[in-house]
Design a protein around this motif. Structure first.
Motif, PDB file in Angstrom:
ATOM      1  N   ARG A   1     -19.281 -16.766 -42.931  1.00 17.05           N
ATOM      2  CA  ARG A   1     -18.327 -17.417 -42.055  1.00 17.05           C
ATOM      3  C   ARG A   1     -18.766 -18.841 -42.569  1.00 17.05           C
ATOM      4  O   ARG A   1     -19.849 -19.056 -43.670  1.00 17.05           O
TER       5      ARG A   1
ATOM      6  N   SER B   1     -11.676 -13.464 -35.412  1.00 17.80           N
ATOM      7  CA  SER B   1     -12.094 -15.249 -35.437  1.00 17.80           C
ATOM      8  C   SER B   1     -11.986 -15.868 -36.913  1.00 17.80           C
ATOM      9  O   SER B   1     -12.027 -15.359 -38.049  1.00 17.80           O
TER      10      SER B   1
ATOM     11  N   ALA C   1     -13.864 -18.271 -38.386  1.00 14.89           N
ATOM     12  CA  ALA C   1     -14.534 -18.356 -39.067  1.00 14.89           C
ATOM     13  C   ALA C   1     -14.575 -17.196 -40.172  1.00 14.89           C
ATOM     14  O   ALA C   1     -16.281 -18.084 -40.811  1.00 14.89           O
ATOM     15  N   HIS C   2     -14.333 -16.205 -40.049  1.00 12.38           N
ATOM     16  CA  HIS C   2     -14.461 -15.434 -41.150  1.00 12.38           C
ATOM     17  C   HIS C   2     -13.596 -15.213 -42.024  1.00 12.38           C
ATOM     18  O   HIS C   2     -13.898 -14.679 -43.143  1.00 12.38           O
TER      19      HIS C   2
ATOM     20  N   ARG D   1      -9.527 -12.786 -43.838  1.00 15.52           N
ATOM     21  CA  ARG D   1     -10.785 -12.113 -44.432  1.00 15.52           C
ATOM     22  C   ARG D   1     -10.343 -11.245 -45.083  1.00 15.52           C
ATOM     23  O   ARG D   1      -9.737 -10.222 -44.637  1.00 15.52           O
TER      24      ARG D   1
END
Length: 408
Positions: free
Chosen positions: A320, A340, A342-343, A356
């Motif tokens: 992340r 998410s 963040a990934h 991602r």
């Protein structure tokens, strides 16, 4: 009882020895080094054969930023996606010598004694009408559509592996020539208007599965032998209602899931006609830009889960970054995403958003000590390098379970 002279001398000797030991430095046996493995889609490609070499020889600002990221994170083993292949490896040599071998943007130079590159399917003429437009193109973008993998020249969007540790070239396996039809249950594209096979049978039987290549590279590391499983499946877009690229992306990813699964696989033959998957007990790390997000994007549902949820793949917290969260909040294209932010590992612009798609997936038998996505926040060191490519480096530090760790 009074002590004898001999016993008194023995006591004195023991006391002196204990004092010497107390003042001596304590020797701590070193633990094994951790192994940092990374993947990085660098966008180091051009639309003309030999163009990347010319670009690097002229001095390239984006290549210097890419090198700075590599020098900053200093992976021990690195897969570079989208690095144009040339038969004599000249571009790779210039990049390692003049970019990685020279400190960039305040970073220290880095050397990789070992590297691997090989032909890929992108831009390689098939001699077939793969896009079914009634002709076999020999130039321009239509040529790319009729190549074994989309590319405007042979070797465009190639792959390059850099390593601090020896690569067993003799044991390396490439699956560039594997026919898609050889895979049991292959997702052969269908014409949605008729329900019939989209590719004529004679063409379907010749199609190659890998859009670039699939490599199994055994590397001798301080943690033991590690099989680096490298690939770059086609994006699940740029096709028509038959969704042939969506199907190909799914099955390119499935190839590694089959390769590491136990059981006989006489159909799974490499380019030297050695057949079968990876033996049980062998440890591996799957790396690359797989063009498939776990929850968002155009890939078929469950495509990347074929690897993420595989019983031989280690389950660990996804890498992340704070920079990805910040970037997602600045684009309305991300508002409907379910995964998410963040990934995320790639920024595909305001129309498509962030996803991602880049992965480093170790096998069971390793322990992940650290991981991350190099995506600094605006104003943080390295943030000015991010515009060199639309992808971010993903890295992790591996160790043997229960072993102390140090970094060389």
């Amino acid at each position: 009882m009074r002590p004898t002279f001999r016993s008194a001398l023995l006591v004195l000797f023991v006391l002196v020895l204990a004092a010497c030991r107390a003042n001596a430095p304590v020797a701590t046996p070193p633990g094994p080094v951790s192994l940092r493995i990374a993947t990085f889609n660098t966008s180091l490609y051009t639309e003309e054969a030999g163009g990347l070499l010319a670009r690097l020889q002229a001095g390239d600002a984006d290549a210097r930023k890419i090198a700075a990221v590599i020098q900053h994170k200093r992976p021990d083993v690195l897969l570079i996606n989208e690095f144009d292949f040339d038969p004599d490896g000249a571009a790779a040599g210039v990049f390692m010598r003049d970019y990685l071998g020279v400190g960039q943007h305040g970073q220290d130079a880095i050397a990789y004694p070992y590297h691997y590159l090989a032909p890929v399917n992108t831009g390689e003429p098939s001699g077939l009408d793969l896009d079914r437009n009634g002709r076999v193109a020999t130039r321009g973008r239509e040529r790319g559509d009729d190549a074994w993998g989309y590319g405007l020249h042979a070797g465009q969007y190639g792959m390059l592996v850099l390593s601090r540790y020896p690569i067993d070239i003799d044991a390396a396996r490439s699956f560039r020539l594997l026919r898609w039809a050889q895979m049991p249950g292959a997702l052969a594209p269908k014409d949605p208007a008729t329900g019939e096979a989209w590719y004529p049978e004679d063409i379907w039987r010749q199609l190659r599965l890998s859009s670039k290549s699939h490599w199994d590279l055994p590397i001798q590391t301080p943690l033991g032998k590690v099989h680096l499983l490298a690939a770059h499946p086609t994006p699940p877009v740029f096709d028509g209602p038959e969704r042939r690229n969506v199907a190909r992306n799914h099955d390119e990813i499935r190839l590694w899931a089959e390769y590491v699964a136990p059981g006989e696989k006489p159909w799974l033959c490499d380019d030297q006609q050695r057949c079968g998957g990876l033996p049980e007990g062998e440890r591996f790390v799957i790396v690359g830009d797989y063009n498939a997000d776990p929850a968002d994007g155009s890939s078929l549902p469950g495509t990347i889960q074929q690897l993420l949820e595989h019983p031989r793949v280690l389950h660990y917290a996804a890498p992340r970054s704070e920079g990805a969260v910040h970037a997602a909040g600045n684009s309305a294209a991300n508002d409907g995403h379910r995964a998410s932010p963040a990934h995320d590992t790639a920024n595909f612009g305001p129309r498509n958003g962030n996803f991602r798609v880049d992965y480093v997936l170790p096998s069971v038998g390793f322990e992940v000590r650290d991981s991350g996505v190099f995506w600094p926040l605006p104003g943080q060191p390295g943030s000015e390098w991010l515009d060199a490519t639309d992808h971010r480096m993903v890295w992790l530090d591996l160790a043997n379970p229960d072993a102390p760790t140090r970094r060389d």
